[in-house]
Design a protein around this motif. Structure first.
Motif, PDB file in Angstrom:
ATOM      1  N   MET A   1       0.839  -1.182   0.000  1.00 22.14           N
ATOM      2  CA  MET A   1       0.000   0.000   0.000  1.00 22.14           C
ATOM      3  C   MET A   1       0.891   1.256   0.000  1.00 22.14           C
ATOM      4  SD  MET A   1      -3.119   0.861   2.586  1.00 22.14           S
ATOM      5  CE  MET A   1      -2.597   2.191   3.603  1.00 22.14           C
ATOM      6  N   LYS A   2       0.547   2.229  -0.805  1.00 28.84           N
ATOM      7  CA  LYS A   2       1.362   3.436  -0.905  1.00 28.84           C
ATOM      8  C   LYS A   2       1.170   4.306   0.331  1.00 28.84           C
ATOM      9  CE  LYS A   2       2.324   7.395  -3.859  1.00 28.84           C
ATOM     10  NZ  LYS A   2       1.979   8.150  -5.062  1.00 28.84           N
ATOM     11  N   THR A   3       2.288   4.738   0.909  1.00 26.43           N
ATOM     12  CA  THR A   3       2.233   5.611   2.077  1.00 26.43           C
ATOM     13  C   THR A   3       1.825   7.016   1.640  1.00 26.43           C
ATOM     14  OG1 THR A   3       4.039   4.366   3.069  1.00 26.43           O
ATOM     15  CG2 THR A   3       3.547   6.498   4.034  1.00 26.43           C
ATOM     16  N   THR A   4       0.919   7.622   2.402  1.00 26.73           N
ATOM     17  CA  THR A   4       0.529   9.002   2.103  1.00 26.73           C
ATOM     18  C   THR A   4       0.922   9.886   3.273  1.00 26.73           C
ATOM     19  OG1 THR A   4      -1.689   8.645   3.007  1.00 26.73           O
ATOM     20  CG2 THR A   4      -1.395   8.314   0.632  1.00 26.73           C
ATOM     21  N   LYS A   5       1.421  11.055   2.940  1.00 23.21           N
ATOM     22  CA  LYS A   5       1.845  12.026   3.958  1.00 23.21           C
ATOM     23  C   LYS A   5       1.397  13.405   3.506  1.00 23.21           C
ATOM     24  CE  LYS A   5       4.713   9.740   6.830  1.00 23.21           C
ATOM     25  NZ  LYS A   5       6.013   9.789   7.413  1.00 23.21           N
ATOM     26  N   ASN A   6       1.115  14.252   4.482  1.00 26.28           N
ATOM     27  CA  ASN A   6       0.845  15.640   4.143  1.00 26.28           C
ATOM     28  C   ASN A   6       2.142  16.292   3.669  1.00 26.28           C
ATOM     29  OD1 ASN A   6      -1.872  15.590   4.801  1.00 26.28           O
ATOM     30  ND2 ASN A   6      -1.501  16.109   6.945  1.00 26.28           N
ATOM     31  N   ALA A   7       2.062  16.951   2.554  1.00 30.53           N
ATOM     32  CA  ALA A   7       3.227  17.621   1.981  1.00 30.53           C
ATOM     33  C   ALA A   7       2.768  18.916   1.335  1.00 30.53           C
ATOM     34  CB  ALA A   7       3.904  16.722   0.943  1.00 30.53           C
ATOM     35  N   THR A   8       3.626  19.915   1.408  1.00 26.40           N
ATOM     36  CA  THR A   8       3.275  21.256   0.936  1.00 26.40           C
ATOM     37  C   THR A   8       4.132  21.647  -0.263  1.00 26.40           C
ATOM     38  OG1 THR A   8       2.617  21.966   3.161  1.00 26.40           O
ATOM     39  CG2 THR A   8       3.210  23.712   1.604  1.00 26.40           C
ATOM     40  N   LEU A   9       3.505  22.315  -1.226  1.00 29.26           N
ATOM     41  CA  LEU A   9       4.232  22.938  -2.337  1.00 29.26           C
ATOM     42  C   LEU A   9       4.277  24.433  -2.088  1.00 29.26           C
ATOM     43  CD1 LEU A   9       5.576  22.912  -5.151  1.00 29.26           C
ATOM     44  CD2 LEU A   9       3.284  23.205  -6.127  1.00 29.26           C
TER      45      LEU A   9
END
Length: 305
Positions: A1-9
């Motif tokens: 399963m692909k790990t998801t993380k909050n990330a900002t541009l």
């Protein structure tokens, strides 16, 4: 399963564009009127980024803000605007430095301006550069795999020969890399082609040749929020030692000092993909043609949103 993380541009869109002689950050270049940074926002959203922060100047009117809010809504990401002014995050004891200052303080200051709205690992890019979707995928993978923290940052580099303008000199952070880690990054502010050679003119007007395959930073950094406290400290030092009214607080300077003084590690991903940007008015047509080629090849729809 692909790990998801909050990330900002974080998009640096607050420069004055003096060489371009216009609002290059929002100049329409795509077939449906898209500006360059819309392609980066599209790529970042698809890669998994959850927040968009735009560093803007006072020239961004409400209509432009509404346009980007609609884009963020369509992309399903949070949007924050941060206005970069000369006195943003400026220590009170340095207010005298504003007297003769006209232009913003540079990329390090622009990033510092976002301190109050960024809580996640984040990518920094220029609004007037096209980086290619794989750069955002590589960056998000670094974040999702917990490789970005206070002890280790990241960057995506490009071969120097792929980042030049036919229409004038450019500034690039020239990198030395060993075993996938950044050793040094040195900002060179006057690089251009002379015949079949790439020449950098130094501050003392001497010249040195740079190899085409030299890896350079295009201000595509993958950073941890711990950078903000460092930027505050370094910005104070920069202002204390200010020798020229035109001096700029460049992010490569800060990263380079952190590598050498604080043992920071910087993971380097190298992109062989197409890069282009707009520094001069004459660069615009090349950008328009390049986007059209990407659309024709099915990389992007003819209307992003």
């Amino acid at each position: 399963m692909k790990t998801t993380k909050n990330a900002t541009l974080l998009v640096l869109a607050g420069g004055l564009g003096s060489r371009y002689k216009g609002k290059k950050q929002i100049d329409p270049m795509g077939p449906s009127g898209e500006c360059l940074m819309e392609y980066s926002i599209y790529d970042a959203a698809r890669a998994g980024f959850t927040q968009l922060v735009l560093i803007i100047n006072d020239y961004f009117n409400q209509e432009t803000k509404d346009h980007f809010q609609q884009i963020a809504d369509n992309a399903g990401i949070q949007l924050d605007f941060v206005v970069q002014r000369l006195n943003t995050k400026l220590p009170i004891h340095h207010e005298d430095k504003l007297e003769n200052r006209v232009k913003p303080w540079g990329t390090g200051h622009a990033i510092l301006a976002a301190k109050d709205v960024i809580k996640n690992p984040f990518v920094v890019i220029n609004a007037d550069d096209y980086y290619n979707r794989h750069a955002f995928e590589k960056a998000y993978e670094l974040i999702a795999s917990d490789k970005i923290n206070e002890h280790q940052y990241g960057m995506v580099s490009y071969p120097l020969s792929a980042t030049l303008s036919e229409n004038g000199s450019v500034s690039r952070g020239v990198c030395t890399i060993n075993n996938g880690q950044l050793v040094t990054v040195v900002e060179h502010t006057n690089i251009n082609k002379e015949g079949d050679k790439i020449i950098c003119t130094l501050d003392d007007n001497s010249k040195k040749e740079l190899a085409p395959e030299t890896l350079v930073s295009m201000n595509f950094w993958v950073l941890d929020p711990s950078i903000f406290n460092v930027l505050e400290r370094k910005f104070d030092q920069f202002l204390s030692n200010l020798k020229s009214e035109k001096a700029e607080f460049f992010i490569p300077f800060v990263i380079d000092e952190m590598v050498h003084e604080e043992g920071l590690k910087v993971v380097v991903e190298t992109s062989k993909d197409k890069w282009f940007g707009v520094t001069y008015p004459e660069d615009k047509q090349l950008a328009i043609n390049s986007i059209q080629e990407l659309v024709s090849n099915g990389v992007y729809p003819s209307a992003l949103w």
